[in-house]
Design a protein around this motif. Structure first.
Motif, mmCIF file in Angstrom:
data_model
loop_
_atom_site.group_PDB
_atom_site.id
_atom_site.type_symbol
_atom_site.label_atom_id
_atom_site.label_comp_id
_atom_site.label_asym_id
_atom_site.label_seq_id
_atom_site.Cartn_x
_atom_site.Cartn_y
_atom_site.Cartn_z
ATOM 1 N N ALA A 1 10.484 -1.195 2.636
ATOM 2 C CA ALA A 1 10.635 -2.420 1.853
ATOM 3 C C ALA A 1 10.529 -2.117 0.357
ATOM 4 O O ALA A 1 9.872 -2.829 -0.387
ATOM 5 N N TRP A 2 11.141 -1.027 -0.050
ATOM 6 C CA TRP A 2 11.228 -0.675 -1.464
ATOM 7 C C TRP A 2 12.663 -0.873 -1.907
ATOM 8 O O TRP A 2 13.601 -0.731 -1.113
ATOM 9 N N ASP A 3 12.848 -1.163 -3.167
ATOM 10 C CA ASP A 3 14.179 -1.391 -3.720
ATOM 11 C C ASP A 3 15.051 -0.158 -3.483
ATOM 12 O O ASP A 3 14.677 0.948 -3.898
ATOM 13 N N PRO A 4 16.206 -0.318 -2.836
ATOM 14 C CA PRO A 4 17.087 0.826 -2.588
ATOM 15 C C PRO A 4 17.567 1.522 -3.866
ATOM 16 O O PRO A 4 18.007 2.660 -3.826
ATOM 17 N N ARG A 5 17.443 0.847 -4.993
ATOM 18 C CA ARG A 5 17.869 1.438 -6.275
ATOM 19 C C ARG A 5 16.684 2.008 -7.053
ATOM 20 O O ARG A 5 16.796 2.249 -8.256
ATOM 21 N N THR A 6 15.570 2.261 -6.390
ATOM 22 C CA THR A 6 14.383 2.782 -7.058
ATOM 23 C C THR A 6 14.720 4.080 -7.800
ATOM 24 O O THR A 6 15.192 5.035 -7.187
ATOM 25 N N PRO A 7 14.466 4.116 -9.106
ATOM 26 C CA PRO A 7 14.733 5.351 -9.850
ATOM 27 C C PRO A 7 13.702 6.433 -9.511
ATOM 28 O O PRO A 7 12.588 6.137 -9.069
ATOM 29 N N GLU A 8 14.066 7.674 -9.752
ATOM 30 C CA GLU A 8 13.215 8.789 -9.371
ATOM 31 C C GLU A 8 11.817 8.709 -9.968
ATOM 32 O O GLU A 8 10.826 8.963 -9.279
ATOM 33 N N GLU A 9 11.701 8.364 -11.217
ATOM 34 C CA GLU A 9 10.392 8.297 -11.869
ATOM 35 C C GLU A 9 9.474 7.285 -11.162
ATOM 36 O O GLU A 9 8.295 7.546 -10.919
ATOM 37 N N THR A 10 10.031 6.138 -10.802
ATOM 38 C CA THR A 10 9.266 5.108 -10.092
ATOM 39 C C THR A 10 8.925 5.582 -8.680
ATOM 40 O O THR A 10 7.807 5.371 -8.194
ATOM 41 N N ALA A 11 9.883 6.225 -8.026
ATOM 42 C CA ALA A 11 9.654 6.745 -6.673
ATOM 43 C C ALA A 11 8.522 7.751 -6.660
ATOM 44 O O ALA A 11 7.652 7.716 -5.784
ATOM 45 N N ARG A 12 8.532 8.629 -7.632
ATOM 46 C CA ARG A 12 7.467 9.633 -7.700
ATOM 47 C C ARG A 12 6.107 8.957 -7.858
ATOM 48 O O ARG A 12 5.128 9.342 -7.213
ATOM 49 N N ALA A 13 6.028 7.948 -8.712
ATOM 50 C CA ALA A 13 4.764 7.231 -8.905
ATOM 51 C C ALA A 13 4.332 6.522 -7.623
ATOM 52 O O ALA A 13 3.136 6.468 -7.307
ATOM 53 N N LEU A 14 5.285 5.983 -6.875
ATOM 54 C CA LEU A 14 4.961 5.306 -5.610
ATOM 55 C C LEU A 14 4.436 6.294 -4.571
ATOM 56 O O LEU A 14 3.454 6.023 -3.887
ATOM 57 N N THR B 1 -0.958 -0.754 18.018
ATOM 58 C CA THR B 1 -0.513 -2.004 18.625
ATOM 59 C C THR B 1 0.075 -2.890 17.530
ATOM 60 O O THR B 1 -0.297 -2.782 16.361
ATOM 61 N N VAL B 2 0.965 -3.761 17.943
ATOM 62 C CA VAL B 2 1.547 -4.732 17.019
ATOM 63 C C VAL B 2 0.604 -5.929 16.974
ATOM 64 O O VAL B 2 0.402 -6.599 17.983
ATOM 65 N N LEU B 3 0.005 -6.172 15.808
ATOM 66 C CA LEU B 3 -0.895 -7.312 15.660
ATOM 67 C C LEU B 3 -0.117 -8.602 15.481
ATOM 68 O O LEU B 3 -0.575 -9.673 15.856
ATOM 69 N N GLY B 4 1.038 -8.483 14.886
ATOM 70 C CA GLY B 4 1.876 -9.649 14.621
ATOM 71 C C GLY B 4 3.179 -9.205 13.998
ATOM 72 O O GLY B 4 3.328 -8.056 13.594
ATOM 73 N N THR B 5 4.108 -10.120 13.928
ATOM 74 C CA THR B 5 5.416 -9.845 13.342
ATOM 75 C C THR B 5 5.780 -10.981 12.406
ATOM 76 O O THR B 5 5.671 -12.153 12.774
ATOM 77 N N VAL B 6 6.194 -10.625 11.212
ATOM 78 C CA VAL B 6 6.698 -11.612 10.267
ATOM 79 C C VAL B 6 8.192 -11.737 10.565
ATOM 80 O O VAL B 6 8.961 -10.826 10.281
ATOM 81 N N PRO B 7 8.602 -12.839 11.206
ATOM 82 C CA PRO B 7 9.996 -12.944 11.651
ATOM 83 C C PRO B 7 10.982 -13.032 10.489
ATOM 84 O O PRO B 7 10.718 -13.683 9.481
ATOM 85 N N GLY B 8 12.092 -12.317 10.647
ATOM 86 C CA GLY B 8 13.174 -12.399 9.680
ATOM 87 C C GLY B 8 12.815 -11.990 8.267
ATOM 88 O O GLY B 8 13.478 -12.372 7.310
ATOM 89 N N ALA B 9 11.790 -11.180 8.103
ATOM 90 C CA ALA B 9 11.312 -10.834 6.761
ATOM 91 C C ALA B 9 12.101 -9.718 6.095
ATOM 92 O O ALA B 9 11.986 -9.521 4.891
ATOM 93 N N TYR B 10 12.887 -8.994 6.860
ATOM 94 C CA TYR B 10 13.570 -7.807 6.330
ATOM 95 C C TYR B 10 15.069 -7.966 6.507
ATOM 96 O O TYR B 10 15.559 -8.183 7.615
ATOM 97 N N ASP B 11 15.797 -7.829 5.423
ATOM 98 C CA ASP B 11 17.262 -7.953 5.456
ATOM 99 C C ASP B 11 17.863 -6.576 5.715
ATOM 100 O O ASP B 11 18.143 -5.809 4.793
ATOM 101 N N HIS B 12 18.057 -6.270 6.979
ATOM 102 C CA HIS B 12 18.539 -4.964 7.417
ATOM 103 C C HIS B 12 20.056 -4.881 7.227
ATOM 104 O O HIS B 12 20.767 -5.828 7.567
ATOM 105 N N PRO B 13 20.567 -3.765 6.697
ATOM 106 C CA PRO B 13 22.007 -3.687 6.420
ATOM 107 C C PRO B 13 22.900 -3.719 7.661
ATOM 108 O O PRO B 13 24.062 -4.107 7.569
#
Length: 161
Positions: free
Chosen positions: A29-42, A134-146
């Motif tokens: 759930a990170w921005d697909p356009r994350t620049p390298e500098e930000t990615a390294r910090a993450l 174990t799955v404690l819960g699911t947030v339905p429809g929370a992720y916009d999968h390509p």
């Protein structure tokens, strides 16, 4: 498979697959356009213990981090992130990293691990379940999968006691 604590010089070997995985927008759930500098910090944040898995030639084929999920009185609950170079999936790298990080978490005194946002369509769900999560819960429809459209995000937990 050798797994060791990462050093700053490992980042240039992690970045190509980190970028490929995040840009695909199928598992993190990170921005697909994350620049390298930000990615390294993450990924390489000083608050995290970062590990790399190497193949027999010394190529970095995966990486993982371990960090507290919460602070204060809840700091005994760990969080982790895992990435395996897509060119090396299906070879046990993810399982080896997961088992290593779970051992490290116990050794560092964590009593549980939680994943806050596991995309329900990712093959990693089966791996985590096989390792006792174990799955404690699911947030339905929370992720916009390509490919799959809106899918849920699992919250997964494992006791380390």
């Amino acid at each position: 498979m050798p797994i060791r604590e990462a050093v700053a010089g490992d980042w240039p070997r992690i970045w190509p697959f980190w970028h490929r995985i995040v840009a695909a927008a199928e598992t993190y759930a990170w921005d697909p356009r994350t620049p390298e500098e930000t990615a390294r910090a993450l990924w390489m944040s000083p608050a995290k213990r970062v590990y790399v898995a190497e193949d027999p030639t010394g190529e970095v084929v995966g990486s993982a981090y371990l960090t507290p999920n919460y602070g204060g009185p809840a700091a005994g609950v760990a969080n982790a992130g895992f990435m395996v170079d897509p060119d090396h999936t299906g070879r046990g790298v993810g399982r080896a990293l997961a088992e290593h990080v779970l051992r490290e978490a116990r050794a560092q005194g964590y009593h549980a691990m939680v994943f806050n946002a596991v995309v329900e369509t990712t093959p990693a769900v089966a791996l985590w379940k096989s390792l006792g999560f174990t799955v404690l819960g699911t947030v339905p429809g929370a992720y916009d999968h390509p490919r799959h459209g809106r899918v849920g995000l699992h919250i997964m937990h494992k006791s380390l006691d």
